[in-house]
Design a protein around this motif. Structure first.
Motif, mmCIF file in Angstrom:
data_model
loop_
_atom_site.group_PDB
_atom_site.id
_atom_site.type_symbol
_atom_site.label_atom_id
_atom_site.label_comp_id
_atom_site.label_asym_id
_atom_site.label_seq_id
_atom_site.Cartn_x
_atom_site.Cartn_y
_atom_site.Cartn_z
ATOM 1 N N LEU A 178 78.741 48.965 70.561
ATOM 2 C CA LEU A 178 77.383 48.910 69.918
ATOM 3 C C LEU A 178 76.352 48.231 69.434
ATOM 4 N N LEU B 26 83.656 56.289 62.733
ATOM 5 C CA LEU B 26 82.915 55.917 63.029
ATOM 6 C C LEU B 26 81.713 57.030 62.164
ATOM 7 N N THR C 251 77.110 54.274 63.186
ATOM 8 C CA THR C 251 77.528 54.762 64.382
ATOM 9 C C THR C 251 75.873 55.779 65.099
ATOM 10 N N CYS D 48 91.161 53.754 76.026
ATOM 11 C CA CYS D 48 90.067 54.683 74.401
ATOM 12 C C CYS D 48 90.618 56.055 75.103
ATOM 13 N N LEU E 28 84.460 48.620 67.891
ATOM 14 C CA LEU E 28 83.457 49.537 67.331
ATOM 15 C C LEU E 28 81.848 48.283 67.104
ATOM 16 N N VAL F 46 77.695 63.276 72.328
ATOM 17 C CA VAL F 46 78.872 62.483 70.880
ATOM 18 C C VAL F 46 77.805 62.445 69.484
ATOM 19 N N CYS G 206 85.657 60.113 68.873
ATOM 20 C CA CYS G 206 85.264 60.953 68.414
ATOM 21 C C CYS G 206 86.282 61.713 68.372
ATOM 22 N N CYS H 243 83.587 56.028 75.945
ATOM 23 C CA CYS H 243 84.065 55.301 75.058
ATOM 24 C C CYS H 243 84.004 55.444 73.811
ATOM 25 N N LEU H 244 82.376 55.662 72.589
ATOM 26 C CA LEU H 244 82.399 56.688 71.652
ATOM 27 C C LEU H 244 83.255 57.682 71.826
#
Length: 353
Positions: free
Chosen positions: A222, A279, A284, A201, A218, A307, A270, A265-266
């Motif tokens: 999640l 996302l 998300t 990522c 994704l 996030v 972003c 990772c998220l």
């Protein structure tokens, strides 16, 4: 005669077996402390002799224990890399079918690959198909007992060359790893795979591909963070299909370090406008909102909330859309560092209470 020379004499090929085994036990004990490891590495011939003993059946197991102890200490890496046969031999044994000590080989290579120089040396020493073989071993059912394969791959993908292999569109290497990010079993192995995804990522130019239909990253990030919360029909429709109507007893990833890497990772995804858009569109925020209410680790809650703030906040102004390419002025970076230090102190105080 000094201790190193004396031990070296006792570990030689012509030494009586009981004497050699006693010397190996002595070295094993010494290798258990940082001071002991440093003292052993002062004698390059001794390090080479210990490695040679991994081929001596009566003392192979203990010799590997010594090697794993040595590789756990960065101060030992240079003396180990100076043994010419070490990396070619270990890599050959890693790929040797049914080799009895593959787990120890994995551990040693994993320890070595934590630092950039030996990591690069390992990557260079791998055969052309080496990374593909490691992925194959991780995904193959016959290698589920090799806990450190995942962390080894994670370490190798800290380097651009390692990531480039997994992100090569002509392969399906990354896609094969995805189901193993949340399968039950070894947390060490699972954490290594999630760490590998996190490293990938960092390549922001690949975010569109990672989040697109070809990889569809994704849902795999999640799902381990999701519980069995109820959502409205309208909210449910925004979620990826794998996250819709989860059973009430659905358990989240139990390991806080793995949860942290999933959130990171998220956070990395972003960094780009396309990533933020995907996302937001795919629910998300809902998963992170529920996670934030459930999470008991203060540091993870703070990362989760960061996030969430990005997802619900306004888009950056023109020219600042890619957060990984934004150049931060030194004075601003210094201020951010001070804020991070203050936040860390507050976190430590909260944890101590």
């Amino acid at each position: 005669m000094d201790l190193g020379a004396e031990l070296l004499g006792l570990l030689g090929a012509g030494t009586r077996l009981d004497v050699k085994m006693g010397a190996v036990q002595c070295v094993l004990g010494v290798s258990g402390t940082p001071e002991g490891r440093r003292s052993l590495c002062q004698f390059p011939g001794l390090v080479a002799a210990i490695f040679d003993l991994t081929s001596d059946p009566p003392v192979t197991r203990d010799s590997y224990h010594i090697l794993v102890n040595l590789t756990s200490d960065p101060a030992s890496h240079r003396p180990l890399l100076d043994v010419p046969a070490l990396l070619p031999t270990l890599i050959g044994r890693l790929f040797q079918p049914k080799y009895e000590y593959t787990d120890s080989v994995c551990s040693a290579l994993c320890n070595l690959s934590r630092e950039e120089e030996p990591c690069r040396a390992i990557l260079t020493a791998l055969p052309p198909t080496g990374l593909a073989q490691i992925v194959e071993m991780i995904c193959g059912p016959q290698h589920t007992n090799l806990q450190y394969l995942g962390p080894l791959l994670c370490n190798l993908t800290q380097l651009t060359e390692g990531r480039d292999f997994l992100l090569d569109r002509s392969r399906c290497a990354l896609q094969r790893l995805l189901p193993h990010a949340h399968t039950p079993g070894s947390g060490i192995r699972r954490g290594g795979i999630v760490g590998t995804l996190r490293n990938c990522c960092f390549n922001h130019r690949d975010h569109s591909w990672l989040l697109g239909e070809e990889v569809d990253l994704l849902p795999f990030l999640l799902l381990p963070l999701a519980g069995g919360e109820e959502y409205t029909e309208e909210e449910m429709e925004t979620l990826p299909s794998d996250l819709q109507y989860l059973p009430e007893e659905k358990q989240r990833e139990p390991d806080p370090d793995i949860r942290r890497m999933l959130i990171e990772c998220l956070q990395l995804l972003c960094a780009t406008r396309e990533g933020r858009g995907t996302l937001r569109e795919r629910g998300t925020y809902l998963i992170l909102r529920s996670l934030d209410c459930w999470e008991t680790e203060p540091a993870l809650r703070r990362t989760c909330e960061k996030v969430i703030q990005v997802l619900i906040g306004d888009e950056p102004e023109a020219g600042l859309e890619n957060l990984l390419e934004v150049s931060v002025p030194p004075e601003v970076q210094e201020k951010l560092n001070r804020l991070d230090e203050e936040e860390e102190r507050e976190l430590q105080q909260e944890t101590a209470m």
